[in-house]
Each structure stands twice: as C-alpha cells, then as structure tokens.
Design an enzyme around this catalytic site. Structure first.
Site, PDB file in Angstrom:
ATOM      1  N   ASP A 299      -7.760  10.515   1.994  1.00  0.00           N
ATOM      2  CA  ASP A 299      -9.086  10.388   1.407  1.00  0.00           C
ATOM      3  C   ASP A 299      -9.352  11.689   0.626  1.00  0.00           C
ATOM      4  OD1 ASP A 299     -11.549   9.477   0.666  1.00  0.00           O
ATOM      5  OD2 ASP A 299     -12.185   8.892   2.662  1.00  0.00           O
TER       6      ASP A 299
HETATM    7  C1  BGC Z   1     -14.453   7.982   0.304  1.00  0.00           C
HETATM    8  C2  BGC Z   1     -13.454   6.878   0.061  1.00  0.00           C
HETATM    9  C3  BGC Z   1     -13.237   6.676  -1.418  1.00  0.00           C
HETATM   10  C4  BGC Z   1     -12.827   7.988  -2.046  1.00  0.00           C
HETATM   11  C5  BGC Z   1     -12.524   7.894  -3.532  1.00  0.00           C
HETATM   12  C6  BGC Z   1     -14.157   9.224  -0.516  1.00  0.00           C
HETATM   13  O1  BGC Z   1     -15.203  10.129  -0.453  1.00  0.00           O
HETATM   14  O2  BGC Z   1     -14.471   8.298   1.677  1.00  0.00           O
HETATM   15  O3  BGC Z   1     -13.888   5.694   0.675  1.00  0.00           O
HETATM   16  O4  BGC Z   1     -12.268   5.681  -1.630  1.00  0.00           O
HETATM   17  O5  BGC Z   1     -13.861   8.924  -1.850  1.00  0.00           O
HETATM   18  O6  BGC Z   1     -13.662   7.711  -4.270  1.00  0.00           O
END
Ligand code: BGC
Length: 761
Positions: free
Chosen positions: A285
């Site tokens: 993530d």
């Molecule tokens: C979130 C994810 C997301 C990623 C990309 C993160 O802050 O936890 O769910 O896919 O950002 O945008």
C-alpha cells in the site's frame, strides 16, 4: 452412450485448455527470461517501482522528474493518471525512449465504478446479488480500460465488524462467506475470462491482511488476533479472490502478530504463496514500506530488505526498493534471486495484460469517447442502486409514497450531488450525480409538489466539515444560525402532507482515515429531525451513510426509515424510484447495526460464551450482558424489509443424518404474503453444536435471492455437504467433525426457522 460421448468431449476440452495454458505459460516464460537476461540490476529494480502520478499533464510526461525516471528504466508502473492522452504520452516515453522499451502498467483506485459510479461497496454487498455485483465490476473495467487504465486497486475484501472504522464503506461487511462470494464476483467482473482482452483489467485484492480489524476502529491501527480467528473468520475472502485468479494483491498498513503486513513472511509467503499457491504479484500500500520505520522496524534500507524477503514485489510510492536494494544486495542482506523473482512476476503481469504485444492497447481515443458514462451504463447504475437500499422500518406502510402527495424535502443531503458518490470516486465528475431533489422531480414530472429546505448543515462544526471535504472542496455550508435553518424546514413542513428527511453522512465521512468515535447522526441533524417529529406530520428518514449508524432514537420515533448508503451517479433517481414504488426495496444488511457504539464490535456470528443469556432475556446477573442495554443489535445482519411481506414454511430435510460423502437437501417454501411483487434473499445458516473448538452461534452457508409475484410461493432448496461444515481446528487443519448441527433458514439472521441433523462418521 450420449452421456459417455459428452464426458469424453468434456475431458478433451479440459485437456486442450490445459495444453493451451501450458503453451501460453511456456511462451511467457521464454519471453520474460529472455528479457530479463538483458536487464541490468537497476532496470530490474525499476520494475519494482510504482510512483503515484498525481495528475500529471501530457507535457510533464516527458519533462518531469517522472519522465526522466521512466526514460532511465526506473519505473515499473504509474497510478492515478487519467485519460488516454496522458497515459499514451507517458507510455510513449517508456516504449520509445527507455533502453529496453518495457511498457508501464497503469493503475487506479477504480473502486465502485469509473466515471459511472455505482453505490459504494458496502451498499453493493447489501444487494446479495452476485451477478449484479459482477456486472458493476465489468462495467467499471470497460470504462477504465477505455480510458487507458489496465489495473485496479480493487476488490477490497477486508472483513469489518467495527462501524467506527471509516473503511467499512469500502468492503462487503462482516461475514466471510458473503465476502468470499463477492470477492470472486468482483475479480471475475474486472478480469473476465481473458486478461489480455482490451476491455478487462487486472484486479488487486486488498488490503492483505486483516486491515479491517484495526483496534478501536481507528484507521491504520494495530491488529492482533489468534490464528484460529484469522483462518476461520478473516482470511476466506482473500483466499477466494486468489482462487478466482486475481492477478495482484496489496499488502496492508497494519501489523499482524507484531509484524507489519508489508514485512510479514507468514502472510506473504507461507499463507499466500505456499498454502494458496498465489501466482501473481504483491504490491505494497501507499508508502507501506517506509511506514515500517515508524512502526519501529528500522531505517529505509532495513525495512525495504525485510519487505522483499517477506514476499513484496512492488513498492508503491516510497522508493525504498529503488534506492536501497542495490546496497542491500552488495551487503548480502537480500539475494539476486529475490530481486529476480519480484521482477519476473511484474513482467509476467504485463505480459498477461498483453502490454508487450501492444503497449497502447488501452489507449483508444474512440473507445474513450464512446464507451464511458454511456446511457446504458447510467441505466444500470440506477437499477443497481435501487437494489442496495435497505428498508429498516415502515410503519403503517408509509412507504411507498403517493405521487400526488405534497412533500417537504428537507435535510443536508436532499440537494447534494457530490455526496451521492461516496468515498473513492476518483475518476468521477462531481457535477454529474443526480441529487435526491432532482431524482424526485424526474420521477414525478411536472406534477411534483415538493418544497425543499436544507434545514441543517451536515455538522454544526465547521472544522469537522473541513476534515470531510471532497477532494479539497469544502462542503456547501449555509452559515445562517441553526434555528433559522430549522425554521425554514418547519415552514416547508407546514405546507406539506409528508416530510422526507434526507440526512446522514457526507461522502467523506467514511473511507480512508475517516473513523468516527460517535456513529450517530451529527447533532445539527438530530436537532432538525426532532423538530420535524414534533410537527406531528409523518416523517420518512432517508439515510445516506457509508457505515452502520447508531440510530436507536430514530428507530423509536420515526415511522419509516430507509438506508440508501452513497448510491453513486444515479443515486437520486434510484431513491426516487424506490420512494414512489416503481422499485420495491430488497436490500439486506451485510453488517450488524448496533443500538449504541458501546456494543461494538457486535456481529451475528459471535460465540456463545459459557454464560449466554436465557432465551428472550436481556439482563440476568452473572450472565454475559450489559447493565444498561440488551445484547440485541438495532438491526441484525441479513435484515431488510420490503413493501411486501414473506412467510416461510418450516424447514424440511430429506434425511436426518448424512455421511461425509452424502448430501443434505434443505427445503423451505417461501410465500409472498403481502400486496406487492418483490424480491427476498433467503438465507441459510448452520451451527455446529459440539466441536473441538468453540463455534459461532450461527454461520451463513448459503443464500438465494428470489423474485415472487404477490401471492406466489416458491420452494427453495439448499444442498449441504460435509465440505460446508468444515472449519480450521486448533492445528489449523480444515476439517469437519461428526455430530449434531442445527440448520436455520430465514429472511434475516435473527429471524429464522430451525431444524437439525447429524453428520455421521
Ligand atoms: C489506500 C489504498 C489505495 C492506495 C492507492 C492507499 O492510501 O490504503 O486502498 O489503493 O492508497 O491510492
């Protein structure tokens, strides 16, 4: 004879599919091996790097820092870049100006639709309609792929039992069985049966793992649980998505067993690769690797090497892999085999998507102009949204409303567009959604008698409203004093037959980093609602939410309540369709709604304890209960009313016992006993009465959504086998144990018929 021939034909088809798959794999391996033999270490590390693009402009594609990195082969993919023109420009730099011309993969959070937004995932799960959910994912894939995107960070399959956690909106609720069916449906919807087609995209299952079990419902917080709970209650949806062929998986921010998921070898290698045989790649993530320094695991070099060794392949945003792995290799902290493996998996994903064959295959201007936000997709969005609404109360059949009634439409969500979309609508145009006011006018036409007044802001607290602004755009506020706003609403009510109060949460009151400690209606809205009730006019509460709310007072004082979540682009039209009876609501909750936040976590499939309450009691001394509130939820998992009513026959079983290789037929007859045609989700639960570990008081094992005309009856059959009775024992073996099982069937987890049977040795 005929069946024999069919059988052989089937075997031949299976064999030929296998041979084809082997040939494709052999070709892919040869291609990737050949490419990797030409790659330098730096170029390999470049493939593991996934920067966020912000919203890069086409000019920047070439000139920016990112453009330079792409040229040097230091970027494997990009995310959050939107439009064919921009994506094409960036891809051009990769395939024309970098040494090895390796195409980039383009990702985005396409969570519940692309530009045509469907209801938030929690809402979709309340449709209990897998075909419909798959269709929404398929349409999202068609639109996203028409605009250059080939990879989505979805489905989010985290089990969540704590409505304080804002990200409960993004998942499918509290149940692993329902969650697993939805996980499969979404992966199929995005990826179709062929990832190399230009209208399918690669899924990324997230957030692996147990992200939804954050302590106190606070986002990114610690998760800790027994292996037994993990395997029996949380892991199934991730596993189902992997088995459905998801091409990638995202590690979560939280720690598990004291080790952040992003460096957790148990999760990323032992379970994911060794037990589940996952063949795709793992992406972190957003800055998940860097954050392990704050978790207390060491500096960037240390945490980057820990992540790689645990099984991470791609580093989102943080550039820990790009900047430190070379040094770690020189110092013997990671091996070249580990780097090669990660690089290979990413190149394989690009191969499977067909990007090597045609790097511009998702960059078709014609598709972008004709296949996004189409009338057909909007029509589906309207139909789907109506299937997700959950009717919570309907005294005296107040709903559906008469089209001739004069209506006071009040509340901060009555005339709002962007809040219809809900969280994670990154590709949407915020001016496009249909508000409830507009939807009601559309349905009623020129005869509409609607008097609108806002009546209250989402919250009286300006700072709170700033925190929940939609992509930096503050909520529209009316800064006049609260009593002036309420007075306006009361004036509207005075001239109407009925009041429709559109209240609840704005879009960004749920989603990432949007946890709440108090999950009731904000005070400004409660004040308005109480004033409306005092008028004595009938009130219909239309609740827009991204989570279960604690609305005990509302349940006790408002005659009709319907929860419509955040329903997407067509929300206003869909709500109007249901309010005026064109569609009969059929949604069933996928999460328990508490009476009060103090009951959280509260979920239907809990254990019995050694001191359960007696049947029908709500307090007994020295029993597992509270002094001040019963154990009951406000609304149970699986609950949801209809304009009609359904009655259930007793459960009949075709036998009293089954051997492990036999099948039990569970039959009920369901009758539409009310005055409208309608849909009912018939739910099957079981309880293992005696086992080597404690088992839940009820566990969902099947469901079927049926449509019945008024007065019509239907037999519904469920098949139960020993396979359905399995659980992970204390050695984490997936087993069934002979003995007595109860079986329940009904229209809600707390309203079921009951029978029992034996599983023999
Ligand atoms: C979130 C994810 C997301 C990623 C990309 C993160 O802050 O936890 O769910 O896919 O950002 O945008």
């Amino acid at each position: 004879m005929k069946s024999c021939r069919n059988f052989f034909a089937l075997i031949l088809t299976v064999l030929s599919i296998n041979v084809q798959a082997q040939n494709t794999n052999a070709k892919m391996n040869a291609f990737v091996d050949n490419l990797m033999s030409k790659m330098t270490l730096d170029e390999k590390l470049g493939q593991l790097n996934l920067p966020g693009a912000g919203d890069i402009t086409t000019g920047q594609a070439s000139n920016s820092d990112i453009g330079a990195k792409i040229r040097e082969g230091k970027v494997g993919g990009l995310f959050n870049i939107k439009s064919v023109a921009k994506i094409k420009a960036v891809q051009k730099v990769a395939v024309e100006e970098s040494r090895l011309k390796i195409p980039l993969i383009f990702g985005m959070d396409v969570i519940h639709g692309y530009q045509t937004e469907f209801p938030i995932p929690l809402a979709l799960s309340c449709s209990w309609d897998m075909k419909l959910i798959e269709k929404t994912a398929h349409i999202a894939a068609e639109e996203a792929s028409a605009d250059g995107i080939c990879w989505t960070f979805s489905p989010m399959v985290d089990i969540a039992r704590d409505p304080r956690w804002g990200r409960i909106a993004e998942g499918s609720g509290e149940d692993a069985f329902l969650g697993s069916q939805i996980a499969k449906a979404m992966v199929h919807g995005y990826q179709g049966d062929d990832l190399s087609k230009n209208n399918t995209i690669m899924a990324c299952v997230k957030h692996y793992a147990m992200y939804g079990a954050a302590e106190a419902g606070r986002d990114y917080n610690t998760t800790d649980m027994s292996r037994s709970r993990m395997y029996n209650e949380y892991l199934a949806p991730y596993k189902a998505a992997v088995e459905a062929g998801a091409g990638s998986i995202m590690s979560s921010f939280n720690e598990v067993d004291g080790i952040p998921a992003t460096a957790n070898k148990f999760l990323l290698t032992d379970v994911l690769r060794d037990q589940w045989k996952f063949k795709g790649f793992v992406v972190t993530d957003y800055t998940g690797i860097n954050e392990m320094t704050a978790h207390g695991l060491g500096d960037l070099q240390t945490v980057s090497s820990l992540a790689l060794k645990a099984g991470v392949d791609m580093d989102m945003v943080g550039e820990g892999f790009l900047t430190t792995l070379k040094k770690s290799l020189q110092e013997g902290k990671v091996t070249i085999e580990q780097i090669n493996q990660a690089c290979k998996l990413i190149l394989e994903a690009k191969y499977k998507l067909g990007l090597f064959a045609d790097p511009y295959k998702y960059c078709d201007e014609h598709r972008a102009a004709t296949e996004i936000f189409t009338d057909a997709n909007l029509k589906t969005a309207r139909e789907v949204a109506a299937q997700t609404f959950v009717l919570l109360k309907n005294n005296d059949q107040l709903l559906p409303l008469k089209k001739t009634a004069s209506i006071a439409l009040v509340g901060p969500l009555a005339n709002s567009k962007e809040n219809m979309l809900g969280t994670w609508a990154v590709a949407a145009d915020y001016t496009k959604p249909i508000s409830l006011l507009a939807g009601m006018k559309n349905v009623l036409g020129s005869g509409a008698k609607i008097i609108y007044a806002k009546g209250a802001n989402i919250s009286a607290d300006k700072e709170f409203e700033t925190r929940v602004s939609v992509f930096g755009k503050p909520l529209e506020r009316d800064d006049r004093p609260a009593d002036v706003l309420i007075k306006e609403a009361l004036d509207a009510a005075a001239n109407a037959d009925i009041i429709v109060a559109a209240m609840g949460e704005s879009a960004e009151m749920t989603g990432e980093s949007s946890s709440r400690s108090d999950i009731s209606l904000p005070q400004s809205q409660k004040d308005l609602l109480q004033a409306l009730v005092k008028t004595g006019k009938p009130v219909v509460l239309v609740l827009f939410t991204g989570r279960p709310l604690a609305i005990k007072w509302e349940q006790e004082n408002i005659p009709a309540i319907i929860n419509v979540w955040h329903g997407g682009t067509e929300a206003g039209n869909a709500v109007a369709d249901v309010l005026f009876g064109a569609v009969n609501p059929s949604g069933k909750l996928s999460t328990t709604w508490p009476q009060s936040v103090g009951q959280v976590p509260i979920y239907y499939n809990h254990k019995n304890t050694g001191r359960p309450l007696g049947e029908g009691k709500w307090f007994e001394k020295f029993r597992s209960n509270y002094l001040d509130i019963s154990n009951d939820p406000l609304y149970a998992f699986g609950f949801g009313l209809s304009y009609t009513s359904f009655s259930y026959s007793d459960i009949s079983l075709n036998r009293a016992s089954i051997k492990p290789n036999e099948k039990l037929d569970v039959k009920v007859t369901v009758t539409n006993s009310g005055n409208y045609d309608g849909a009912e989700t018939v739910q099957l639960y079981i309880r293992d009465m005696i086992a080597s570990i404690t088992r839940p008081v009820k566990e969902l094992k099947g469901f079927e959504k049926i449509y019945l005309k008024k007065g019509e009856s239907k037999e519904v059959h469920f098949t139960v086998t020993a396979e359905d009775l399995k659980f992970y024992n204390n050695d984490l073996k997936f087993v069934y144990e002979p003995g007595t099982f109860k079986v329940f069937v009904g229209g809600s987890s707390d309203h079921t018929k009951e029978n029992s049977f034996e599983l023999l040795k």
